[in-house]
Design a protein around this motif. Structure first.
Motif, mmCIF file in Angstrom:
data_model
loop_
_atom_site.group_PDB
_atom_site.id
_atom_site.type_symbol
_atom_site.label_atom_id
_atom_site.label_comp_id
_atom_site.label_asym_id
_atom_site.label_seq_id
_atom_site.Cartn_x
_atom_site.Cartn_y
_atom_site.Cartn_z
ATOM 1 N N TYR A 196 -9.391 93.662 125.743
ATOM 2 C CA TYR A 196 -10.312 93.848 126.866
ATOM 3 C C TYR A 196 -11.593 93.047 126.655
ATOM 4 O O TYR A 196 -12.024 92.821 125.521
ATOM 5 N N LEU A 197 -12.209 92.695 127.772
ATOM 6 C CA LEU A 197 -13.424 91.886 127.746
ATOM 7 C C LEU A 197 -14.442 92.493 128.704
ATOM 8 O O LEU A 197 -14.108 92.871 129.831
ATOM 9 N N SER A 198 -15.699 92.622 128.250
ATOM 10 C CA SER A 198 -16.800 93.077 129.096
ATOM 11 C C SER A 198 -18.006 92.167 128.849
ATOM 12 O O SER A 198 -18.184 91.652 127.741
ATOM 13 N N PHE A 199 -18.835 91.996 129.879
ATOM 14 C CA PHE A 199 -20.026 91.166 129.710
ATOM 15 C C PHE A 199 -21.077 91.564 130.730
ATOM 16 O O PHE A 199 -20.814 92.320 131.682
ATOM 17 N N ILE A 200 -22.287 91.031 130.529
ATOM 18 C CA ILE A 200 -23.408 91.344 131.409
ATOM 19 C C ILE A 200 -24.339 90.136 131.439
ATOM 20 O O ILE A 200 -24.533 89.450 130.435
ATOM 21 N N VAL A 201 -24.901 89.853 132.637
ATOM 22 C CA VAL A 201 -25.858 88.760 132.827
ATOM 23 C C VAL A 201 -26.967 89.276 133.740
ATOM 24 O O VAL A 201 -26.701 89.870 134.784
ATOM 25 N N ARG A 202 -28.201 89.020 133.354
ATOM 26 C CA ARG A 202 -29.352 89.523 134.126
ATOM 27 C C ARG A 202 -29.794 88.514 135.174
ATOM 28 O O ARG A 202 -29.791 87.306 134.936
ATOM 29 N N LEU A 203 -30.168 89.020 136.372
ATOM 30 C CA LEU A 203 -30.809 88.193 137.386
ATOM 31 C C LEU A 203 -32.286 88.074 137.038
ATOM 32 O O LEU A 203 -32.951 89.091 136.788
ATOM 33 N N VAL A 204 -32.800 86.841 137.038
ATOM 34 C CA VAL A 204 -34.211 86.602 136.737
ATOM 35 C C VAL A 204 -34.825 85.824 137.903
ATOM 36 O O VAL A 204 -34.327 84.763 138.262
ATOM 37 N N PRO A 205 -35.917 86.387 138.534
ATOM 38 C CA PRO A 205 -36.557 87.676 138.253
ATOM 39 C C PRO A 205 -35.867 88.802 139.002
ATOM 40 O O PRO A 205 -35.257 88.587 140.046
ATOM 41 N N SER A 206 -36.005 90.016 138.481
ATOM 42 C CA SER A 206 -35.503 91.217 139.156
ATOM 43 C C SER A 206 -36.003 92.445 138.398
ATOM 44 O O SER A 206 -36.384 92.338 137.226
ATOM 45 N N PRO A 207 -36.000 93.617 139.051
ATOM 46 C CA PRO A 207 -36.433 94.838 138.369
ATOM 47 C C PRO A 207 -35.480 95.237 137.235
ATOM 48 O O PRO A 207 -35.888 95.376 136.086
ATOM 49 N N ASP A 208 -34.195 95.398 137.567
ATOM 50 C CA ASP A 208 -33.174 95.764 136.576
ATOM 51 C C ASP A 208 -31.790 95.421 137.116
ATOM 52 O O ASP A 208 -30.845 96.169 136.955
ATOM 53 N N TRP A 209 -31.690 94.263 137.757
ATOM 54 C CA TRP A 209 -30.456 93.869 138.428
ATOM 55 C C TRP A 209 -29.640 92.924 137.553
ATOM 56 O O TRP A 209 -30.187 92.109 136.803
#
Length: 381
Positions: A196-209
């Motif tokens: 299994y594979l999981s990942f996360i990428v932040r939107l910049v700028p954003s509050p916590d998206w």
């Protein structure tokens, strides 16, 4: 007394052993032990078992023996597919940003900072681990990453999960994309036990998206999938209550669950993703996973993950042509102004409003920003 206890232990356990192929049937052993215990109480009243203290001892022995045979309090899930691939596999992972001003014109960040993506952080793991889950609560690590882009706590959480339940195999990352559009690449390795594979990428700028994926299985029975394509949509981590890309820090108390942001949720005109004319938001990013095929030749892989802000080619060009219509938004009317004119002539008064959001991509244009009406002057004879 001590001899009686040893005798009791032996007499209880001697008739309730399990062979190698019966290890999973601990309930049969429990029934057998209880049966022997109560038979001893009823039929052997001359022994010390009939005393209250030894009766309690007998129950303790039954409990200890039962626990010793490994009773499992939770049933093992049977609906999770098992990967039986004999060899590991490597995949080329490509993250593609689609956060363009044409596709997402409302409040699009153009400076301080302009729209961009954080580095991608991911893990390969087994089915019993989750980096994050929709409708679940964000961990402290996910919170710090989605709000500040700091991955230290998240990495410690992943490391602890790997040490405690051995469900995490590896950590991988891809470079940040320094623009709303562009792409970055990395190579991921998976094994049958950790498919299994999981990942996360932040939107910049954003509050916590952020965007990401939770538990994508790359295995299909005894084979690895050749390719996987994931369209990504924005999520709210539930830790900051800001509505816009540039909202100041406003902690959510109590913490909310992770939810997907849509064209109508949160249902507030101030939300940067609020497009009431759209049924669905276009994907804001995409990830492709392509299996690296083994050949007799040496496979040349990039030594480090790569990042590119060049326009994608092929089918990705069509994605850049997405133009989301944005209607003009105006303020409420101001109060009517003073009635002005000369006595005997027609007097007029005015009111105004101003543009909150200019229209774009064939959206509804702005209406008139000024209105006038006739009025009657005071103090005219």
């Amino acid at each position: 007394m001590e001899a009686a206890r040893h005798t009791l232990y032996f007499r209880l356990s001697s008739g309730c052993t399990m062979s190698g192929d019966e290890q999973g049937r601990s309930s049969d052993v429990t029934t057998c032990l209880l049966s022997h215990f109560f038979r001893l109480i009823i039929m052997d009243a001359s022994t010390s078992v009939s005393s209250t203290s030894d009766a309690i001892l007998g129950l303790v022995v039954v409990t200890m023996l039962t626990l010793g045979y490994g009773v499992h309090p939770m049933p093992v899930p049977t609906n999770i597919p098992i990967c039986t691939a004999s060899e590991p596999a490597q995949y080329n992972l490509t993250f593609i940003g689609k956060w363009s001003q044409a596709a997402f014109p409302k409040q699009y960040p153009v400076y301080r900072p302009p729209a961009q993506w954080s580095k991608l952080v991911g893990v390969t793991h087994s089915s019993d681990y989750h980096m994050w889950q929709r409708n679940g609560f964000a961990s402290n690590g996910v919170r710090e990453f989605t709000e500040k882009g700091e991955a230290w706590t998240l990495m410690k959480e992943v490391e602890q999960a790997g040490e405690k339940i051995q469900s995490v195999y590896g950590i991988f990352s891809a470079p940040a994309v320094l623009g709303g559009t562009g792409q970055s690449n990395t190579v991921v390795e998976v094994f049958a036990r950790h498919s299994y594979l999981s990942f996360i990428v932040r939107l910049v700028p954003s509050p916590d998206w952020f965007v990401g994926a939770d538990s994508v299985d790359l295995c299909l029975g005894d084979q690895w999938k050749d390719s996987v394509s994931l369209e990504l949509f924005p999520y709210d981590a539930g830790t900051d209550s800001g509505f816009t890309f540039s909202s100041p820090n406003f902690e959510t108390m109590p913490q909310d669950k992770i939810t997907q942001i849509t064209s109508s949720f949160p249902n507030h005109p101030a939300n940067s993703f609020y497009y009431p004319r759209l049924k669905h938001l276009p994907p804001i990013a995409k990830v492709t996973l392509t299996k690296i095929r083994k050949t007799n030749q040496i496979i040349s892989l990039p030594a480090e993950p790569t990042q590119s802000n060049l326009l994608p080619t092929g089918n990705e060009i069509e994605d850049n042509l997405i133009k989301t219509p944005l209607d003009c938004e105006v303020s409420a009317w101001s109060p009517w102004g003073l009635c002005k004119g000369k006595c005997g002539d027609t007097a007029l008064q005015y009111r105004t409003r101003y543009v909150l959001m200019h229209h774009a991509n064939n959206g509804v244009p702005c209406p008139l920003l000024e209105e006038k009406r006739t009025c009657v002057l005071d103090n005219c004879l």
